[in-house]
Design a protein around this motif. Structure first.
Motif, PDB file in Angstrom:
ATOM      1  N   UNK A   1      48.370  66.036   1.158  1.00 42.59           N
ATOM      2  CA  UNK A   1      48.840  65.969   2.550  1.00 42.59           C
ATOM      3  C   UNK A   1      48.349  67.181   3.328  1.00 42.59           C
ATOM      4  N   UNK A   2      48.354  68.341   2.672  1.00 46.37           N
ATOM      5  CA  UNK A   2      47.848  69.559   3.306  1.00 46.37           C
ATOM      6  C   UNK A   2      46.358  69.412   3.611  1.00 46.37           C
ATOM      7  N   UNK A   3      45.611  68.874   2.637  1.00 45.05           N
ATOM      8  CA  UNK A   3      44.178  68.647   2.858  1.00 45.05           C
ATOM      9  C   UNK A   3      43.969  67.696   4.038  1.00 45.05           C
ATOM     10  N   UNK A   4      44.771  66.633   4.100  1.00 49.09           N
ATOM     11  CA  UNK A   4      44.641  65.663   5.191  1.00 49.09           C
ATOM     12  C   UNK A   4      44.887  66.318   6.539  1.00 49.09           C
ATOM     13  N   UNK A   5      45.893  67.181   6.595  1.00 48.25           N
ATOM     14  CA  UNK A   5      46.183  67.909   7.832  1.00 48.25           C
ATOM     15  C   UNK A   5      44.982  68.757   8.247  1.00 48.25           C
TER      16      UNK A   5
ATOM     17  N   UNK B   1      35.774  73.929  -3.887  1.00 48.04           N
ATOM     18  CA  UNK B   1      36.399  72.612  -4.013  1.00 48.04           C
ATOM     19  C   UNK B   1      37.280  72.308  -2.813  1.00 48.04           C
ATOM     20  N   UNK B   2      38.051  73.291  -2.383  1.00 43.03           N
ATOM     21  CA  UNK B   2      38.931  73.088  -1.231  1.00 43.03           C
ATOM     22  C   UNK B   2      38.127  72.931   0.054  1.00 43.03           C
ATOM     23  N   UNK B   3      37.084  73.706   0.217  1.00 42.35           N
ATOM     24  CA  UNK B   3      36.257  73.580   1.421  1.00 42.35           C
ATOM     25  C   UNK B   3      35.583  72.211   1.460  1.00 42.35           C
ATOM     26  N   UNK B   4      35.162  71.721   0.314  1.00 39.84           N
ATOM     27  CA  UNK B   4      34.574  70.386   0.213  1.00 39.84           C
ATOM     28  C   UNK B   4      35.612  69.316   0.553  1.00 39.84           C
ATOM     29  N   UNK B   5      36.835  69.486   0.042  1.00 36.50           N
ATOM     30  CA  UNK B   5      37.892  68.508   0.294  1.00 36.50           C
ATOM     31  C   UNK B   5      38.224  68.432   1.783  1.00 36.50           C
ATOM     32  N   UNK B   6      38.371  69.595   2.415  1.00 37.86           N
ATOM     33  CA  UNK B   6      38.727  69.639   3.833  1.00 37.86           C
ATOM     34  C   UNK B   6      37.644  68.988   4.687  1.00 37.86           C
ATOM     35  N   UNK B   7      36.385  69.229   4.337  1.00 34.91           N
ATOM     36  CA  UNK B   7      35.267  68.696   5.118  1.00 34.91           C
ATOM     37  C   UNK B   7      34.872  67.283   4.701  1.00 34.91           C
ATOM     38  N   UNK B   8      35.518  66.747   3.650  1.00 36.78           N
ATOM     39  CA  UNK B   8      35.191  65.402   3.176  1.00 36.78           C
ATOM     40  C   UNK B   8      33.761  65.262   2.698  1.00 36.78           C
ATOM     41  N   UNK B   9      33.244  66.297   2.058  1.00 35.79           N
ATOM     42  CA  UNK B   9      31.858  66.295   1.593  1.00 35.79           C
ATOM     43  C   UNK B   9      31.757  65.560   0.248  1.00 35.79           C
TER      44      UNK B   9
ATOM     45  N   UNK C   1      38.837  57.549  -4.052  1.00 37.11           N
ATOM     46  CA  UNK C   1      38.185  56.274  -4.350  1.00 37.11           C
ATOM     47  C   UNK C   1      38.225  55.989  -5.855  1.00 37.11           C
ATOM     48  N   UNK C   2      37.811  54.778  -6.208  1.00 38.64           N
ATOM     49  CA  UNK C   2      37.769  54.413  -7.629  1.00 38.64           C
ATOM     50  C   UNK C   2      36.743  55.260  -8.383  1.00 38.64           C
ATOM     51  N   UNK C   3      35.704  55.705  -7.679  1.00 37.92           N
ATOM     52  CA  UNK C   3      34.715  56.575  -8.322  1.00 37.92           C
ATOM     53  C   UNK C   3      35.350  57.895  -8.735  1.00 37.92           C
ATOM     54  N   UNK C   4      36.291  58.381  -7.932  1.00 38.10           N
ATOM     55  CA  UNK C   4      36.998  59.620  -8.271  1.00 38.10           C
ATOM     56  C   UNK C   4      37.944  59.393  -9.447  1.00 38.10           C
ATOM     57  N   UNK C   5      38.588  58.236  -9.465  1.00 34.56           N
ATOM     58  CA  UNK C   5      39.448  57.895 -10.600  1.00 34.56           C
ATOM     59  C   UNK C   5      38.635  57.801 -11.888  1.00 34.56           C
ATOM     60  N   UNK C   6      37.407  57.296 -11.795  1.00 33.76           N
ATOM     61  CA  UNK C   6      36.531  57.221 -12.974  1.00 33.76           C
ATOM     62  C   UNK C   6      36.325  58.608 -13.580  1.00 33.76           C
ATOM     63  N   UNK C   7      36.069  59.603 -12.721  1.00 29.39           N
ATOM     64  CA  UNK C   7      35.823  60.969 -13.194  1.00 29.39           C
ATOM     65  C   UNK C   7      37.072  61.569 -13.830  1.00 29.39           C
ATOM     66  N   UNK C   8      38.215  61.273 -13.256  1.00 26.17           N
ATOM     67  CA  UNK C   8      39.481  61.765 -13.804  1.00 26.17           C
ATOM     68  C   UNK C   8      39.729  61.151 -15.176  1.00 26.17           C
ATOM     69  N   UNK C   9      39.486  59.855 -15.301  1.00 27.33           N
ATOM     70  CA  UNK C   9      39.688  59.177 -16.582  1.00 27.33           C
ATOM     71  C   UNK C   9      38.742  59.724 -17.652  1.00 27.33           C
ATOM     72  N   UNK C  10      37.529  60.056 -17.234  1.00 30.17           N
ATOM     73  CA  UNK C  10      36.559  60.600 -18.181  1.00 30.17           C
ATOM     74  C   UNK C  10      37.084  61.906 -18.783  1.00 30.17           C
TER      75      UNK C  10
ATOM     76  N   UNK D   1      38.962  65.524  -5.727  1.00 30.24           N
ATOM     77  CA  UNK D   1      38.790  64.120  -6.098  1.00 30.24           C
ATOM     78  C   UNK D   1      39.938  63.269  -5.558  1.00 30.24           C
ATOM     79  N   UNK D   2      41.149  63.811  -5.611  1.00 30.38           N
ATOM     80  CA  UNK D   2      42.301  63.088  -5.071  1.00 30.38           C
ATOM     81  C   UNK D   2      42.153  62.890  -3.570  1.00 30.38           C
ATOM     82  N   UNK D   3      41.624  63.905  -2.887  1.00 27.01           N
ATOM     83  CA  UNK D   3      41.438  63.810  -1.437  1.00 27.01           C
ATOM     84  C   UNK D   3      40.364  62.781  -1.082  1.00 27.01           C
ATOM     85  N   UNK D   4      39.311  62.697  -1.900  1.00 28.47           N
ATOM     86  CA  UNK D   4      38.284  61.671  -1.664  1.00 28.47           C
ATOM     87  C   UNK D   4      38.899  60.280  -1.811  1.00 28.47           C
TER      88      UNK D   4
END
Length: 207
Positions: free
Chosen positions: A191-195, A73-81, A112-121, A107-110
């Motif tokens: 913020x760490x992911x963004x860095x 998950x972290x590797x995906x977040x860092x690479x924006x996959x 978007x509203x699509x990520x918020x949809x998954x969180x709400x689910x 999901x927070x790093x991505x």
């Protein structure tokens, strides 16, 4: 699900990406305590791993246990996959226990509203089940973070008086943390992911 002790392929990926420096243990709140050269080294190694691992290898890690999933998950977040968004959403919703905070960070790093949809689910499924005390605080805090990023108020119905959050909190008084307060942790981790993502982008252009 695949298990490292019986799956040579997963075990090798764990050796390369999950185990170095006990990376899987540091990917979370504990990394906020890193400073100086130790932090710089951790960032460089994480960014390098995010660039080295292939999509197929990430898919295999996501079939493993919590250590492998957290790291992936972290590797995906860092690479924006973002192509792994739906997979992360499936794993978050399937849950099965704690250690799901890394899915939320991705999901927070991505962002978007699509990520918020998954969180709400997730919240719609698990807040009505107070016997399942897992990552409800982290997930709601992630939604608060996404609201701030997107200029939305999707967390408001959950936090309303008599809403799902209050019902869950009243039924689980010994484990509740303030989601507004915990959101600060989510903000810091993002913020760490963004860095790391900025360094990843620089590394990519060089190659």
């Amino acid at each position: 699900m695949r298990y490292a002790n019986t799956d040579p392929e997963l075990r090798e990926l764990g050796r390369r990406f999950v185990a170095p420096g006990r990376r899987y243990m540091r990917l979370g709140g504990s990394l906020l305590r890193l400073s100086g050269p130790e932090r710089e080294l951790f960032v460089r190694e994480l960014v390098h791993a995010a660039g080295e691992i292939t999509p197929a290898e990430l898919g295999i890690l996501f079939e493993g246990g919590w250590r492998e999933c957290r790291t992936a998950s972290w590797l995906v977040a860092v690479a924006g996959r973002t192509e792994f968004r739906s997979r992360i959403g499936e794993l978050l919703l399937a849950s099965g226990g704690p250690y799901r905070g890394a899915f939320c960070i991705a999901l927070a790093a991505f962002g978007t509203s699509a990520d918020a949809d998954l969180v709400c689910r997730y919240l719609d499924r698990y807040l009505p089940q107070p016997d399942l005390v897992w990552d409800q605080t982290a997930v709601l805090s992630t939604l608060l973070h996404l609201d701030a990023v997107l200029g939305t108020e999707r967390a408001a119905p959950y936090l309303a008086s008599g809403g799902l959050w209050q019902q869950w909190a009243d039924a689980t008084p010994n484990v509740v943390r303030d989601p507004q307060e915990y959101r600060q942790v989510v903000d810091q981790l993002c913020s760490f992911v963004s860095e790391c993502a900025e360094l990843f982008a620089v590394m990519k252009t060089r190659h």
